[in-house]
Design an enzyme around this catalytic site. Structure first.
Site, PDB file in Angstrom:
ATOM      1  N   GLU A   1     -11.180   3.807   6.286  1.00  0.00           N
ATOM      2  CA  GLU A   1     -10.091   4.699   6.708  1.00  0.00           C
ATOM      3  C   GLU A   1     -10.654   5.874   7.501  1.00  0.00           C
ATOM      4  OE1 GLU A   1      -6.340   7.203   4.784  1.00  0.00           O
ATOM      5  OE2 GLU A   1      -7.880   6.398   3.459  1.00  0.00           O
TER       6      GLU A   1
ATOM      7  N   ARG B   1       2.881  16.225 -15.459  1.00  0.00           N
ATOM      8  CA  ARG B   1       2.234  16.739 -16.671  1.00  0.00           C
ATOM      9  C   ARG B   1       2.770  16.151 -17.966  1.00  0.00           C
ATOM     10  NH1 ARG B   1       1.822  23.222 -15.237  1.00  0.00           N
ATOM     11  NH2 ARG B   1       1.065  22.962 -13.083  1.00  0.00           N
TER      12      ARG B   1
ATOM     13  N   GLY C   1      -9.040   7.927  -2.425  1.00  0.00           N
ATOM     14  CA  GLY C   1      -9.679   9.220  -2.221  1.00  0.00           C
ATOM     15  C   GLY C   1     -10.617   9.223  -1.029  1.00  0.00           C
TER      16      GLY C   1
ATOM     17  N   HIS D   1       1.458   4.796  -2.581  1.00  0.00           N
ATOM     18  CA  HIS D   1       0.931   5.535  -3.728  1.00  0.00           C
ATOM     19  C   HIS D   1       2.054   6.143  -4.563  1.00  0.00           C
ATOM     20  CE1 HIS D   1      -3.423   5.497  -2.736  1.00  0.00           C
ATOM     21  NE2 HIS D   1      -2.951   5.268  -1.519  1.00  0.00           N
TER      22      HIS D   1
ATOM     23  N   HIS E   1       0.861  -1.192   0.000  1.00  0.00           N
ATOM     24  CA  HIS E   1       0.000   0.000   0.000  1.00  0.00           C
ATOM     25  C   HIS E   1       0.890   1.233   0.000  1.00  0.00           C
ATOM     26  CE1 HIS E   1      -4.036   1.873   1.123  1.00  0.00           C
ATOM     27  NE2 HIS E   1      -3.191   2.893   1.102  1.00  0.00           N
TER      28      HIS E   1
END
Length: 358
Positions: free
Chosen positions: A218, A87, A188, A34, A32
């Site tokens: 969470e 980007r 999210g 990100h 886990h």
């Protein structure tokens, strides 16, 4: 301020050895963590300098204040500002490669990195170029560092069902699906983002051979974890912190060997849990739930996987063998093939035996 626990100077009662040093060399898997949330201050500063219209500070020291969160909603706001720095395909490759370098520094042999492709494609990065960037970084990192990366494509819950449709399309289109993709997730905010609405998208991902690993429980109650299990057919639960509030849920997780991806410092930083001493990881272990230890968004929370193992050592009163067992939990709960699991588990055993040898 985020709480920290540093194992340096902590001596195991039986061996008298420094647990910090043991943890630093312990072979590990991380389940886990990100992609964007793993960007180091150096990389965030470099990306912010590339894109000066961003609100993100270019000074690494100023980032420490920028990464101090008042609550989960504030964390999401800051997180998305860093997402906006990614980007170009080169930004994607740089970030991915540097995340792998940091994982390798911590003796992480295998990691399932949570990636949110929707956040990049909606900002104009070409789909094919995005996939090529993460795959090129993955292969380079494995060749240079020996760390095996796999991907979890996750839906950004704050972006709604449009993002769910786009994410499952990218994950299941054979012309785009990257070789390293193994699972499908949902991240999210949880409040106001009910899990059942994502069932059709998880059904499609599972039908395409991906494993289900949503965040749940969470910042909401145990009912969200139940929804993830029943509607999204979760094989692991991201966080699952509120599971401790429901004895039946704990029993279900234990009986069915459904692991929790526990991220202690993250839970304190986002105010999901008030203090480390109140963290429910002890209750999970007492209930027989499979616990894996993870770092989530480490630089943003001022931590790393080694520090999370040090925290676990204190909270669970673990010695070297206990920490090795925790590391093997993550290996076993991973989506690595059987041979790969056996190889890393054997390496953990060999390392631990050598460490404890008289």
């Amino acid at each position: 301020m985020t709480e920290h626990f540093d194992a340096r100077g902590t001596r195991d009662a039986q061996t008298g050895r420094d647990l910090h040093s043991f943890i630093a060399g312990l072979p590990k898997a991380e389940l886990h963590v990100h992609h964007v949330g793993s960007a180091s201050p150096r990389i965030v500063s470099e990306l912010a300098a590339r894109h000066p219209d961003s609100s993100v500070p270019t000074d690494p020291e100023a980032l420490a204040d920028y990464f101090t969160f008042t609550d989960f909603a504030h964390f999401i706001k800051v997180y998305l500002s860093v997402v906006d720095l990614i980007r170009t395909p080169e930004d994607v490759r740089l970030l991915t490669y540097e995340v792998a370098r940091e994982l390798a520094r911590q003796q992480v042999r295998y990691a399932e990195l949570t990636i949110t492709p929707f956040s990049s494609t909606r900002r104009g990065i070409d789909e094919r170029a995005f996939m090529d960037a993460i795959e090129d970084a993955r292969k380079s990192a494995e060749a240079e560092f020996g760390t095996v990366l796999r991907w979890c494509f996750d839906i950004p819950g704050e972006a709604g069902l449009e993002s769910a449709e786009e994410t499952v399309r990218l994950a299941t289109d054979d012309r785009l699906r990257p070789e390293g993709l193994v699972s499908f997730g949902l991240g999210g905010p949880e409040i106001g983002v009910p899990r059942p609405q994502f069932k059709p998208y998880f059904d499609r991902a599972i039908a395409a051979g991906l494993r289900s690993v949503p965040h749940a429980g969470e910042t909401t109650g145990p009912e969200t974890v139940w929804d993830a299990l029943t509607d999204l057919r979760a094989e692991r639960i991201g966080h699952g912190t509120s599971s401790a509030q429901d004895p039946k849920l704990l029993a279900h997780l234990a009986e069915h060997r459904i692991p929790l991806e526990v991220c202690p410092t993250s839970n304190i930083a986002t105010r999901a849990v008030r203090t480390l001493d109140e963290h429910p990881v002890k209750e999970f272990v007492r209930a027989g739930v499979v616990v894996t230890i993870n770092s989530d968004d480490p630089p943003m929370f001022g931590t790393d996987l080694n520090n999370e193992y040090a925290i676990a050592a204190r909270l669970l009163d673990l010695d070297e063998r206990g920490l090795a067992g925790l590391a093997k939990n993550s290996v076993e709960a991973s989506f690595l093939d059987a041979a790969g699991k056996a190889r890393i588990a054997a390496e953990i055993d060999t390392y631990t035996a050598a460490w404890l040898a008289p």
